[in-house]
Design an enzyme around this catalytic site. Structure first.
Site, mmCIF file in Angstrom:
data_model
loop_
_atom_site.group_PDB
_atom_site.id
_atom_site.type_symbol
_atom_site.label_atom_id
_atom_site.label_comp_id
_atom_site.label_asym_id
_atom_site.label_seq_id
_atom_site.Cartn_x
_atom_site.Cartn_y
_atom_site.Cartn_z
ATOM 1 N N VAL A 110 0.833 -1.209 0.000
ATOM 2 C CA VAL A 110 0.000 0.000 0.000
ATOM 3 C C VAL A 110 0.869 1.262 0.000
ATOM 4 C CG1 VAL A 110 -1.879 1.221 1.162
ATOM 5 C CG2 VAL A 110 -1.783 -1.275 1.257
ATOM 6 N N LYS A 145 -6.611 -1.501 10.159
ATOM 7 C CA LYS A 145 -7.910 -1.855 10.764
ATOM 8 C C LYS A 145 -7.783 -2.501 12.125
ATOM 9 C CE LYS A 145 -6.340 -4.663 7.520
ATOM 10 N NZ LYS A 145 -6.590 -5.413 6.336
ATOM 11 N N GLU A 194 -10.446 5.691 5.998
ATOM 12 C CA GLU A 194 -11.373 5.066 5.047
ATOM 13 C C GLU A 194 -10.787 3.764 4.475
ATOM 14 O OE1 GLU A 194 -14.734 6.384 4.015
ATOM 15 O OE2 GLU A 194 -14.530 4.222 3.774
ATOM 16 N N ILE A 207 -13.838 1.099 -1.333
ATOM 17 C CA ILE A 207 -15.267 1.466 -1.204
ATOM 18 C C ILE A 207 -15.424 2.497 -0.084
ATOM 19 C CG2 ILE A 207 -17.606 0.603 -0.867
ATOM 20 C CD1 ILE A 207 -16.645 -2.192 -1.490
ATOM 21 N N GLY A 259 -0.748 -9.847 -2.735
ATOM 22 C CA GLY A 259 -0.719 -8.762 -1.737
ATOM 23 C C GLY A 259 -2.073 -8.480 -1.115
ATOM 24 N N GLU A 274 -3.193 -10.709 4.719
ATOM 25 C CA GLU A 274 -2.383 -10.137 5.788
ATOM 26 C C GLU A 274 -1.066 -10.892 5.855
ATOM 27 O OE1 GLU A 274 -3.718 -7.428 7.762
ATOM 28 O OE2 GLU A 274 -4.958 -7.594 5.978
ATOM 29 N N ASP A 293 -9.751 -10.326 10.597
ATOM 30 C CA ASP A 293 -9.705 -9.088 9.810
ATOM 31 C C ASP A 293 -11.133 -8.572 9.558
ATOM 32 O OD1 ASP A 293 -8.091 -7.222 8.005
ATOM 33 O OD2 ASP A 293 -9.605 -8.006 6.635
ATOM 34 N N LYS A 333 -12.913 -5.003 10.906
ATOM 35 C CA LYS A 333 -13.600 -4.033 10.043
ATOM 36 C C LYS A 333 -15.033 -3.811 10.529
ATOM 37 C CE LYS A 333 -10.662 -5.135 6.107
ATOM 38 N NZ LYS A 333 -10.396 -6.121 5.065
ATOM 39 N N GLY A 349 -5.486 -4.943 -1.871
ATOM 40 C CA GLY A 349 -4.480 -4.695 -2.903
ATOM 41 C C GLY A 349 -3.927 -3.273 -2.787
#
Ligand code: HSE
Length: 422
Positions: free
Chosen positions: A20, A102, A126, A133, A184, A187, A198, A202, A300
């Site tokens: 990222v 997160k 976000e 999204i 990618g 985790e 995960d 979220k 990703g």
């Protein structure tokens, strides 16, 4: 110069240069209108080769945190504890922060909300939910607590990728997981994906913005796809369903909220059925507007970087989360007082105590597996973890939250149960 100044350039201190971080670096290079520049990148391994000039990198976190010119910290590292230390220090130093972590956010949301308000600085994340999204900002800004009936979402790209590949391309779970890691999406510890951790991280962030509920993620009932058995997919197919890992929150008749992450049978005509591979999809249901469906890439480098970029852009106009449902409305409460319709699949009869069921609706068994469909009070999943044993899987039916169910209090004796399913 602080982020509050109208025309301030965003001078970024970036933590992490993984999928990222590197994605953001590349995207920023193509977004000159944002007037944002990465001044320094803090990394853990100095000797690793990077696709950026070496003078950009340091291993000294304080070089970024104490630099008065840096007015935004972007935190994109893997280690949730280290991330929390960085983010708290940055907020205390009055730097705006953007994060995609997160796990760190879900586990420390209460403290992070307090830090934002004590130091009067924005903290945006976000990218932490469903990557590309814009679900957090929509829940925060658009949906009133009273009207929001529920959220149903595929929020973990890796597990959705694995389920898609296994069911459509018939490749093994292990191969699909390896592909998700190589791409990618997963985790660095992929058990966080496959065990539903995960997804529940979220969900707990979404609960704060949807309903004003702040709850540590480990208190929310969850599991992943690791205990699903190949015969579960066959069972689902026979009934015209497929299986997805779904995070959901639903308003009950008493105004409280049911929330959990469980594998679920999905009807072929559901929008969630169209969500394949690493894509995420979230259905938001509100009283007057019925259902809205948000769909996009959930994992990703570039999809996550695009959400970070959007947060950076929002900082330019001084956007911050107000936690409206928490501050200006009566926050909802989580409840375990409702029933669910589930299929429990297991290997040996003794693994599943029959008294967990209020009612058994259907059963079948073969030499590999027993499948029992029934109604269970949700608190049966909270009191102990019988349903999380290896070789036991649980799958929620479509519309599987049954509010207002009248229990039959029918006693199912062990011997009857054995007769039923064998
Ligand atoms: N491992 C996560 C997923 C990455 O697969 O969804 C994006 O949060």
């Amino acid at each position: 110069m602080s982020i509050q100044d109208q025309q301030t350039k965003l001078t970024i201190g970036l933590f992490g240069f993984g999928v990222v971080g590197e994605g953001l670096y590349k995207v920023l290079a193509h977004t000159p209108t944002l007037n944002a520049q990465i001044k320094k990148v803090c990394i853990r391994q100095a000797d690793k080769e990077r696709n950026a000039p070496s003078e950009l990198f340091t291993t000294d976190a304080d070089l970024l945190l104490n630099d008065p010119e840096i007015n935004v910290i972007v935190e994109l590292i893997d280690d949730a504890n280290a991330a929390y230390r960085i983010v708290s220090k940055a907020l205390a130093g009055k730097k705006a922060v953007v994060s995609a972590n997160k796990r760190m956010i879900a586990e420390h949301l209460e403290e992070l909300i307090a830090l934002q308000s004590t130091h009067d600085v924005p903290f945006l994340y976000e990218a932490a939910c469903c990557a590309s999204i814009p679900v957090i900002r929509n829940l925060e800004e658009y949906y009133d607590n009273d009207l929001l009936q529920g959220i149903n979402g595929i929020v973990n790209g890796s597990t959705n990728y694995i389920l898609t590949k296994v069911s459509e391309e018939h490749i093994s779970f292990e191969t699909a997981l390896r592909q998700a890691q190589e791409a990618g999406f997963a985790e660095s510890d992929p058990s966080l994906d496959v065990q539903g951790i995960d997804a529940v991280n979220k969900l707990s962030i979404l609960l704060a913005h949807a309903y004003g509920i702040i709850t540590p993620p480990h208190t929310v009932v969850h599991t992943g796809i690791h205990n699903l058995h190949s015969s579960d997919a066959v069972f689902a197919k026979e009934k015209g369903y497929e299986i997805k890992l779904v995070a959901q929150a639903r308003k009950l008749d008493d105004g409280n909220i049911a929330a959990f992450v469980l594998p679920q049978f999905i009807k072929k005509n559901s929008q969630l059925s169209t969500v394949k591979n690493e894509y995420n999809g979230v259905i938001i249901e509100s009283s007057l507007a019925d259902k809205q469906f948000f769909y996009g890439k959930g994992a990703g480098g570039f999809p996550t970087a695009s959400a970070v970029l959007s947060d950076l852009s929002a900082l330019r106009y001084h956007y911050r989360y107000e936690y409206k449902k928490l501050r200006y409305q009566t926050p909802s409460l989580l409840s375990n007082d409702f029933y669910i319709k589930v299929c429990i699949s297991f290997k040996g009869l003794l693994q599943v105590p029959h008294e967990r069921f209020d009612k058994i609706l259907e059963w079948s068994s073969n030499e590999h597996r027993c499948h029992v469909t029934g109604i269970i009070h949700f608190s049966e999943l909270v009191s102990d973890l019988w349903w999380k044993q290896p070789d036991v899987s649980i799958i929620l039916y479509p519309d599987g939250i049954i509010d207002g169910y009248q229990p039959e209090k029918k006693e199912i004796k062990s011997v009857e149960f054995a007769e039923l399913i064998c």
